[in-house]
Design a protein around this motif. Structure first.
Motif, short mmCIF file in Angstrom:
data_model
loop_
_atom_site.label_atom_id
_atom_site.label_comp_id
_atom_site.label_asym_id
_atom_site.label_seq_id
_atom_site.Cartn_x
_atom_site.Cartn_y
_atom_site.Cartn_z
N GLY A 199 9.30 6.74 0.55
CA GLY A 199 8.27 6.88 2.23
C GLY A 199 8.19 7.38 3.56
N ALA A 200 8.01 7.42 4.26
CA ALA A 200 7.81 8.02 5.54
C ALA A 200 9.14 7.06 6.62
CB ALA A 200 7.01 8.09 6.63
N ASP A 201 9.73 5.98 6.07
CA ASP A 201 11.16 5.21 6.86
C ASP A 201 12.28 5.93 5.63
OD1 ASP A 201 10.26 3.97 4.68
OD2 ASP A 201 10.78 1.81 5.26
N HIS A 202 12.04 7.16 4.91
CA HIS A 202 13.44 7.29 4.93
C HIS A 202 13.87 8.61 5.00
CE1 HIS A 202 12.70 3.80 2.41
NE2 HIS A 202 13.47 3.98 1.69
N ILE B 230 18.89 17.67 -7.07
CA ILE B 230 18.16 16.83 -6.20
C ILE B 230 16.68 17.94 -5.41
CG2 ILE B 230 19.49 16.62 -4.27
CD1 ILE B 230 19.34 13.91 -4.35
N GLU B 231 16.07 16.80 -5.57
CA GLU B 231 14.57 17.42 -4.57
C GLU B 231 14.24 15.72 -4.20
OE1 GLU B 231 10.21 18.95 -5.16
OE2 GLU B 231 11.50 19.28 -6.50
N ILE B 232 13.81 16.13 -2.63
CA ILE B 232 13.77 14.69 -2.22
C ILE B 232 12.19 15.09 -1.26
CG2 ILE B 232 14.17 12.80 -0.27
CD1 ILE B 232 16.19 13.33 -2.36
N ILE B 233 11.05 14.07 -2.75
CA ILE B 233 9.57 14.15 -1.44
C ILE B 233 10.01 13.15 -0.20
CG2 ILE B 233 7.34 14.46 -1.80
CD1 ILE B 233 7.86 15.35 -4.66
N ILE B 234 9.20 13.11 1.07
CA ILE B 234 9.17 12.66 1.64
C ILE B 234 7.16 12.23 2.05
CG2 ILE B 234 9.36 11.02 4.10
CD1 ILE B 234 11.90 11.54 2.47
N THR C 141 -0.81 11.35 7.02
CA THR C 141 -1.01 10.51 6.58
C THR C 141 -2.29 10.07 6.85
OG1 THR C 141 1.03 9.55 8.70
CG2 THR C 141 -1.45 8.38 8.28
N ILE C 142 -2.80 9.22 5.73
CA ILE C 142 -4.32 8.60 5.17
C ILE C 142 -4.72 7.05 5.42
CG2 ILE C 142 -5.52 8.12 3.21
CD1 ILE C 142 -3.84 9.29 1.32
N ASP C 143 -5.57 7.71 6.28
CA ASP C 143 -6.65 6.33 7.09
C ASP C 143 -8.38 6.28 5.96
OD1 ASP C 143 -5.60 6.01 9.19
OD2 ASP C 143 -6.74 7.86 10.45
N ILE D 111 1.23 -1.12 0.21
CA ILE D 111 -0.13 -0.09 -0.35
C ILE D 111 1.25 1.50 0.21
CG2 ILE D 111 0.16 -0.28 2.40
CD1 ILE D 111 -2.75 1.50 -0.13
N GLY D 112 2.00 1.23 0.43
CA GLY D 112 2.53 2.18 0.51
C GLY D 112 3.25 3.15 -0.62
#
Length: 552
Positions: free
Chosen positions: A332-335, A357-361, A410-412, A138-139
């Protein structure tokens, strides 16, 4: 007059006002913006240009606002300009000027909302890039939806973007994957650090069916067969599932390619030349702390094998050598820890981290079913997979739902809500608005009524017509902002507001004549407005990779 055209008029009026006041035109911005006031009684649009420039100009804001107002009212389509508070310009357009928005939308068609605001330079956008040791969970599904929507936004605003999936087919996780497959094929227990799930058994069975003799090979050779074939089958599954989801990448890049071409050695040599490499404790390190990282990174381990950071360096350098000016990566969030190290890595190569460079978390997704969390996959034995999401929802519902929220939240995700055929379901609400317009246009055609070429925008004077026209006019600005801020959810929220505005218009303004009436010029003007709304729904949903059904 669209908001963009009005903004140009405000800029021109400000330039003329500054000239009359004998002030330096250098203070003028390259562009100005106009906004919808919260209170419709204050006008159609508002501008804060006078307050923005007052200090630089050395003139009281209201004085500058009065000078700009005097010039602005001379423009065709401007009915009135009022000055409020410390120097707000509240602008009211005449009916015909607002009505022209529908003509612009219909004339532009599928190009309405597009611009060249991000033109210039080449962008590499990498997303998903899940390890080929299991189905996409799902991530990764969220990044597939968001990444593809962001790609469409980039291209709609003129960016030259190439999408890329990094296929991490080297390293310890692939070794564990191969051992897990081999154990399954031999009906042996899963290795302690191995992978489990029905998909492991499926892949192992497929390999044995194709190469039954592999089980008779010496251990190393057998493991290599299961590694090679297993990775290929897993990645074929990943690509086919993503294609079902409407996501295909321009480039699928294999990590093994970097090793085969010696690009890790090349990256190390480049970092050494730049003076950022040193040895300590038997390992080779890159001094990334010099550029803001929280610790230096090992590029060659003490046992002589490559560190994980070596692959990051080689891959980034490869992208830059392929001509990409900016490397954008969705993680993802763990990065979170990757942001500092990757920015520092770019700086070590002599690049500007703010430019190159651009990192989107992004954050995680929690699935809710019958009011309870849904966590485990029936097939993978881990998190719920992409194929299961498609089965539980639909491609449209899943893509819309996952792109609808800010990436950093975060999505529920309530599966019961997103499968409901009611206005409570955002995707149903938006798609129903489009289907309602399609039905209206079909009915008009059946009655022999066309909008024709003689469109009179001045006839659209009803409050709900003006509201709809103003909403349509906002679409290009929403697209530009969503692309620049990397926020596809802005498009979804806009479409929901547009659906609400259209439904209110439809309920208040009869479009087609009753049985005993003839079509009038107002009928045709409202058909122009309906067609303009239809176009914007199609264009907006396309940006999210979602269909615009004509019947529901």
């Amino acid at each position: 007059m669209t908001p963009t055209q009005l903004a140009d008029a405000v800029l021109a009026a400000t330039r003329a006002a500054l000239t009359d006041l004998g002030l330096d035109l250098a203070m003028l911005p390259a562009a100005v913006g106009v906004e919808r006031p919260r209170n419709p009684e204050h006008g159609d649009y508002a501008s804060t240009i006078a307050m923005q420039l007052a200090r630089s100009a050395g003139v009281a804001p209201r004085t500058l606002a009065q000078a700009v107002s005097a010039k602005l009212v001379e423009f065709p389509g401007i009915a009135a300009v009022d000055i409020a508070g410390p120097g707000f310009l509240n602008i009211r357009l005449d009916v015909s000027a607002i009505g022209e928005i529908a003509r612009v939308v219909v004339a532009d068609g599928s190009n309405y909302g597009r611009s060249t605001s991000l033109a210039g330079g080449k962008v590499n956008l990498e997303y998903v890039s899940a390890n080929p040791t299991g189905p996409i969970h799902i991530g990764g599904v969220r990044w597939a939806a968001v990444g593809d929507a962001l790609t469409r936004l980039f291209r709609a605003t003129g960016a030259d973007v190439t999408t890329e999936y990094y296929f991490n087919d080297a390293g310890a996780q692939i070794d564990r994957f191969a051992r897990s497959l081999l154990a399954s094929a031999r009906s042996e227990p899963v290795p302690e650090d191995g992978y489990v799930g029905d998909y492991i058994n499926d892949i192992a069975g497929a390999i044995v069916g194709k190469q039954p003799a592999a089980l008779e090979l010496p251990e190393d050779q057998a493991r290599e067969v299961f590694r090679t074939e297993g990775v290929r089958l897993m990645f074929d599954d990943v690509k086919s599932t993503l294609a079902e989801f409407g996501v295909e990448f321009d480039v699928y890049f294999n990590e093994q390619t970097l090793h085969a071409r010696g690009e890790l050695d090349t990256a190390l040599a480049r970092l050494t030349e730049e003076g950022h490499v040193y040895k300590a404790d038997g390992a080779t390190w890159v001094r990334t702390t010099a550029f803001g990282d929280d610790k230096d990174r090992v590029i060659v381990k003490s046992n002589g094998s490559w560190g994980y950071f070596a692959g990051d360096c080689a891959y980034y350098l490869d992208k830059r050598r392929r001509g990409f000016d900016k490397v954008v990566i969705i993680l993802g969030a763990d990065h979170h820890g990757y942001v500092g190290r990757l920015r520092a890595m770019a700086a070590c190569f002599g690049d500007d981290p703010d430019k190159n460079i651009e990192i989107i978390i992004g954050q995680m997704v929690n699935l809710i079913k019958d009011g309870k969390p849904l966590k485990l996959s029936k097939r993978a034995g881990t998190l719920v997979t992409l194929r299961e999401i498609i089965d539980m929802l639909s491609v449209d519902a899943a893509r819309y739902a996952l792109a609808r929220y800010s990436i950093d939240s975060t999505i529920d995700l309530d599966l019961d809500l997103w499968t409901r055929q009611s206005s409570e379901n955002p995707i149903f609400y938006v798609q129903y608005a489009h289907a309602r317009i399609a039905s209206l246009l079909r009915n008009a055609e059946e009655l022999g009524i066309t909008r024709g070429d003689d469109y009179d925008p001045g006839l659209l004077s009803h409050e709900k017509e003006r509201d709809l026209l103003r909403s349509l006019g906002e679409f290009p600005g929403v697209v530009q902002m969503a692309a620049e801020l990397r926020e596809p959810h802005r498009v979804a929220r806009y479409l929901e507001d547009l659906a609400s505005t259209y439904h209110k218009f439809y309920d208040s303004c009869r479009v087609l004549p009753r049985a005993d009436e003839h079509a009038s010029d107002l009928t045709r003007a409202r058909l122009w407005l309906a067609e303009a709304a239809r176009i914007v729904f199609v264009n907006g949903l396309w940006l999210l990779g979602v269909s615009a059904p004509e019947r529901m």
